[in-house]
Design a protein around this motif. Structure first.
Motif, PDB file in Angstrom:
ATOM      1  N   ARG A  22      58.539  11.665  52.812  1.00 40.71           N
ATOM      2  CA  ARG A  22      59.106  10.577  52.003  1.00 40.71           C
ATOM      3  C   ARG A  22      58.076   9.503  51.662  1.00 40.71           C
ATOM      4  N   THR A  23      57.175   9.204  52.584  1.00 37.56           N
ATOM      5  CA  THR A  23      56.157   8.202  52.283  1.00 37.56           C
ATOM      6  C   THR A  23      55.020   8.865  51.501  1.00 37.56           C
ATOM      7  N   SER A  24      54.200   8.029  50.844  1.00 34.77           N
ATOM      8  CA  SER A  24      53.096   8.584  50.053  1.00 34.77           C
ATOM      9  C   SER A  24      52.141   9.373  50.944  1.00 34.77           C
ATOM     10  N   GLY A  25      51.879   8.865  52.168  1.00 33.69           N
ATOM     11  CA  GLY A  25      50.992   9.576  53.079  1.00 33.69           C
ATOM     12  C   GLY A  25      51.565  10.920  53.494  1.00 33.69           C
ATOM     13  N   GLU A  26      52.865  10.960  53.783  1.00 29.51           N
ATOM     14  CA  GLU A  26      53.515  12.212  54.173  1.00 29.51           C
ATOM     15  C   GLU A  26      53.499  13.220  53.034  1.00 29.51           C
ATOM     16  N   ILE A  27      53.716  12.732  51.807  1.00 28.09           N
ATOM     17  CA  ILE A  27      53.722  13.621  50.640  1.00 28.09           C
ATOM     18  C   ILE A  27      52.343  14.221  50.417  1.00 28.09           C
ATOM     19  N   ILE A  28      51.302  13.371  50.480  1.00 24.83           N
ATOM     20  CA  ILE A  28      49.939  13.858  50.291  1.00 24.83           C
ATOM     21  C   ILE A  28      49.583  14.869  51.371  1.00 24.83           C
ATOM     22  N   ASN A  29      49.958  14.564  52.613  1.00 25.84           N
ATOM     23  CA  ASN A  29      49.654  15.461  53.711  1.00 25.84           C
ATOM     24  C   ASN A  29      50.333  16.817  53.520  1.00 25.84           C
ATOM     25  N   ARG A  30      51.609  16.813  53.119  1.00 20.03           N
ATOM     26  CA  ARG A  30      52.316  18.076  52.924  1.00 20.03           C
ATOM     27  C   ARG A  30      51.753  18.865  51.760  1.00 20.03           C
ATOM     28  N   LEU A  31      51.382  18.159  50.677  1.00 19.29           N
ATOM     29  CA  LEU A  31      50.747  18.848  49.554  1.00 19.29           C
ATOM     30  C   LEU A  31      49.441  19.507  49.985  1.00 19.29           C
ATOM     31  N   ASN A  32      48.661  18.797  50.817  1.00 19.74           N
ATOM     32  CA  ASN A  32      47.427  19.386  51.339  1.00 19.74           C
ATOM     33  C   ASN A  32      47.718  20.652  52.126  1.00 19.74           C
ATOM     34  N   GLU A  33      48.733  20.602  52.992  1.00 23.75           N
ATOM     35  CA  GLU A  33      49.070  21.768  53.815  1.00 23.75           C
ATOM     36  C   GLU A  33      49.475  22.954  52.947  1.00 23.75           C
ATOM     37  N   ILE A  34      50.314  22.702  51.942  1.00 23.29           N
ATOM     38  CA  ILE A  34      50.771  23.784  51.070  1.00 23.29           C
ATOM     39  C   ILE A  34      49.602  24.353  50.274  1.00 23.29           C
ATOM     40  N   THR A  35      48.784  23.449  49.709  1.00 25.43           N
ATOM     41  CA  THR A  35      47.647  23.894  48.906  1.00 25.43           C
ATOM     42  C   THR A  35      46.669  24.723  49.722  1.00 25.43           C
ATOM     43  N   PHE A  36      46.344  24.232  50.925  1.00 29.45           N
ATOM     44  CA  PHE A  36      45.322  24.904  51.720  1.00 29.45           C
ATOM     45  C   PHE A  36      45.865  26.103  52.499  1.00 29.45           C
ATOM     46  N   ASN A  37      47.181  26.344  52.420  1.00 26.80           N
ATOM     47  CA  ASN A  37      47.744  27.564  53.001  1.00 26.80           C
ATOM     48  C   ASN A  37      48.027  28.630  51.953  1.00 26.80           C
ATOM     49  N   SER A  38      48.071  28.239  50.683  1.00 25.12           N
ATOM     50  CA  SER A  38      48.480  29.174  49.641  1.00 25.12           C
ATOM     51  C   SER A  38      47.536  30.372  49.550  1.00 25.12           C
ATOM     52  N   ALA A  39      46.246  30.128  49.707  1.00 26.08           N
ATOM     53  CA  ALA A  39      45.288  31.236  49.631  1.00 26.08           C
ATOM     54  C   ALA A  39      45.499  32.210  50.790  1.00 26.08           C
ATOM     55  N   LEU A  40      45.786  31.685  51.984  1.00 28.07           N
ATOM     56  CA  LEU A  40      46.010  32.550  53.139  1.00 28.07           C
ATOM     57  C   LEU A  40      47.262  33.398  52.944  1.00 28.07           C
ATOM     58  N   ILE A  41      48.324  32.802  52.423  1.00 36.18           N
ATOM     59  CA  ILE A  41      49.550  33.558  52.177  1.00 36.18           C
ATOM     60  C   ILE A  41      49.290  34.688  51.187  1.00 36.18           C
ATOM     61  N   SER A  42      48.487  34.414  50.161  1.00 34.31           N
ATOM     62  CA  SER A  42      48.125  35.460  49.198  1.00 34.31           C
ATOM     63  C   SER A  42      47.316  36.569  49.872  1.00 34.31           C
ATOM     64  N   GLU A  43      46.416  36.182  50.767  1.00 36.21           N
ATOM     65  CA  GLU A  43      45.625  37.174  51.506  1.00 36.21           C
ATOM     66  C   GLU A  43      46.534  38.073  52.349  1.00 36.21           C
ATOM     67  N   LEU A  44      47.493  37.472  53.042  1.00 33.68           N
ATOM     68  CA  LEU A  44      48.403  38.254  53.885  1.00 33.68           C
ATOM     69  C   LEU A  44      49.229  39.215  53.037  1.00 33.68           C
ATOM     70  N   ARG A  45      49.622  38.769  51.860  1.00 34.71           N
ATOM     71  CA  ARG A  45      50.374  39.640  50.953  1.00 34.71           C
ATOM     72  C   ARG A  45      49.509  40.829  50.535  1.00 34.71           C
ATOM     73  N   ALA A  46      48.238  40.565  50.235  1.00 30.35           N
ATOM     74  CA  ALA A  46      47.334  41.650  49.844  1.00 30.35           C
ATOM     75  C   ALA A  46      47.089  42.619  50.993  1.00 30.35           C
ATOM     76  N   MET A  47      46.914  42.079  52.222  1.00 25.44           N
ATOM     77  CA  MET A  47      46.686  42.951  53.376  1.00 25.44           C
ATOM     78  C   MET A  47      47.896  43.856  53.626  1.00 25.44           C
ATOM     79  N   ASP A  48      49.094  43.301  53.472  1.00 27.25           N
ATOM     80  CA  ASP A  48      50.306  44.094  53.660  1.00 27.25           C
ATOM     81  C   ASP A  48      50.371  45.212  52.625  1.00 27.25           C
ATOM     82  N   PHE A  49      50.025  44.908  51.387  1.00 29.13           N
ATOM     83  CA  PHE A  49      50.072  45.905  50.314  1.00 29.13           C
ATOM     84  C   PHE A  49      49.057  47.014  50.563  1.00 29.13           C
TER      85      PHE A  49
END
Length: 371
Positions: free
Chosen positions: A256-283
């Motif tokens: 809800r706060t600007s700091g919390e929003i920025i932090n969550r966006l960072n987490e999502i952004t910096f995890n997205s590549a890993l999630i894509s990697e896991l999807r590729a490994m499964d395939f």
């Protein structure tokens, strides 16, 4: 479809030859590859995990992939292994985190830059840091940091013998960066690894200038490969990859706060590549299981990889966004101890699974939520 996947995998293969070219002697230990995620100061957790894995003595590390803070941990680990084995690697990692802490060796201006780099988000803490925060709202790193000061560059150059590291063909090392011009993942390995490569992997765009290597401007690798796993499809003779993940995938509360929003966006952004990697490994694993891709170590063959993970767990969800500001050694030690415990828990629970099966559900991890 299979032909397209094979063409894609083949397109990734040429650079692997510069990383691992030798055949290792069997030590009786279980062979494993490590994939180390970036995440600022929370990389001290990875230090703890590595410390336990090295002290345990039952694993033989054949390859390491690292991004940002994970890249720093990766080169410290690889340098120590090259110089003197596991004990020297433990020493190198501890020396780096002590030197990079608030009580370490960096002067005030470099300390402010380091704290900002570790935080991976805007913050206000000390007067010098407040000045950087205010100025960065209006000026780019090319204006704010005209001398291109990179606080960790000289520290890493002092601690790491890159010449010896590049000559070590028994350990595959991969460092991820982002090509600013093409927006593609650029991976360095083998004799291409330098201090500049490590700095490029950790070059956050709002703080540091893009690091130019061979005329190519590079930013933090976390945007596209955090960490990269696919090199291990062909690069080493280990079929297990242990991911050390320090960015929480899920949270139960809405920011809800600007700091919390920025932090969550960072987490999502910096995890997205890993999630894509896991999807590729499964395939890829499914294609191998179905006999549609050849499994093995020969030409045009690919390994069926067992994927494992150690993460911050409940601690990661309890840590507030402001914890990424903490660069005092006591905080690093806290994360180090958490990493030690996490490493022990993993080996206690899953050592027998290594070489046999994945200990995470790749399909579930990489799945899509259908509404």
């Amino acid at each position: 479809m299979v032909a397209a996947i094979k063409t894609y995998l083949d397109s990734l293969a040429p650079w692997k030859l510069s990383g691992f070219t030798g055949t290792r002697k069997s030590s009786g230990a279980k062979k494993i590859n490590l994939a180390l995620q970036g995440g600022g100061a929370h990389g001290a957790f990875t230090w703890g995990v590595l410390d336990h894995l090295l002290a345990d003595g039952r694993l033989e590390i054949t390859g390491i992939s690292g991004t940002s803070a994970g890249a720093v941990n990766a080169v410290m680990l690889a340098d120590g292994m090259t110089r003197g084995g596991p004990e020297e690697a433990r020493k190198r990692l501890a020396e780096f985190w002590r030197a990079a802490s608030a009580g370490g060796e960096l002067p005030p201006v470099q300390r402010a830059l380091t704290d900002r780099m570790f935080s991976m988000m805007p913050f206000v803490a000390t007067p010098v840091q407040s000045w950087f925060e205010a100025m960065s709202r209006y000026f780019s790193p090319y204006e704010l940091n005209p001398l291109d000061i990179n606080p960790l560059s000289k520290l890493i150059e002092r601690l790491v013998d890159f010449e010896a590291l590049r000559a070590n063909t028994d350990l595959a090392l991969y460092i991820s960066t982002t090509n600013v011009h093409t927006g593609r993942l650029r991976i360095f390995s083998g004799d291409k690894i330098t201090a500049d490569v490590v700095m490029a992997s950790a070059a956050l765009p709002f703080l540091f200038r893009a690091v130019e290597i061979d005329g190519v401007p590079l930013w933090d690798g976390g945007y596209l490969g955090n960490p990269a796993i696919f090199p291990f499809l062909q690069a080493t003779d280990a079929e297990d990859v242990l991911v050390v993940q320090i960015n929480p995938v899920s949270r139960e509360t809405t920011p809800r706060t600007s700091g919390e929003i920025i932090n969550r966006l960072n987490e999502i952004t910096f995890n997205s590549a890993l999630i894509s990697e896991l999807r590729a490994m499964d395939f890829v694993n499914q294609l191998i299981d179905d006999g549609r891709l050849p499994h093995g170590t020969g030409k045009d063959q690919y390994r069926r990889l067992n994927i494992h993970r150690i993460d911050l767990g409940a601690l990661g969800k309890r840590l507030a966004a402001s914890s990424k500001l903490k660069t005092d050694y006591e905080f690093f030690e806290l994360l180090h101890r958490a990493g030690l415990r996490a490493g022990k828990r993993f080996l206690d629970a899953h050592f027998d699974d290594l070489g046999q099966r994945s200990t995470i559900d790749l399909a579930a991890e990489a799945g899509v939520e259908w509404a």
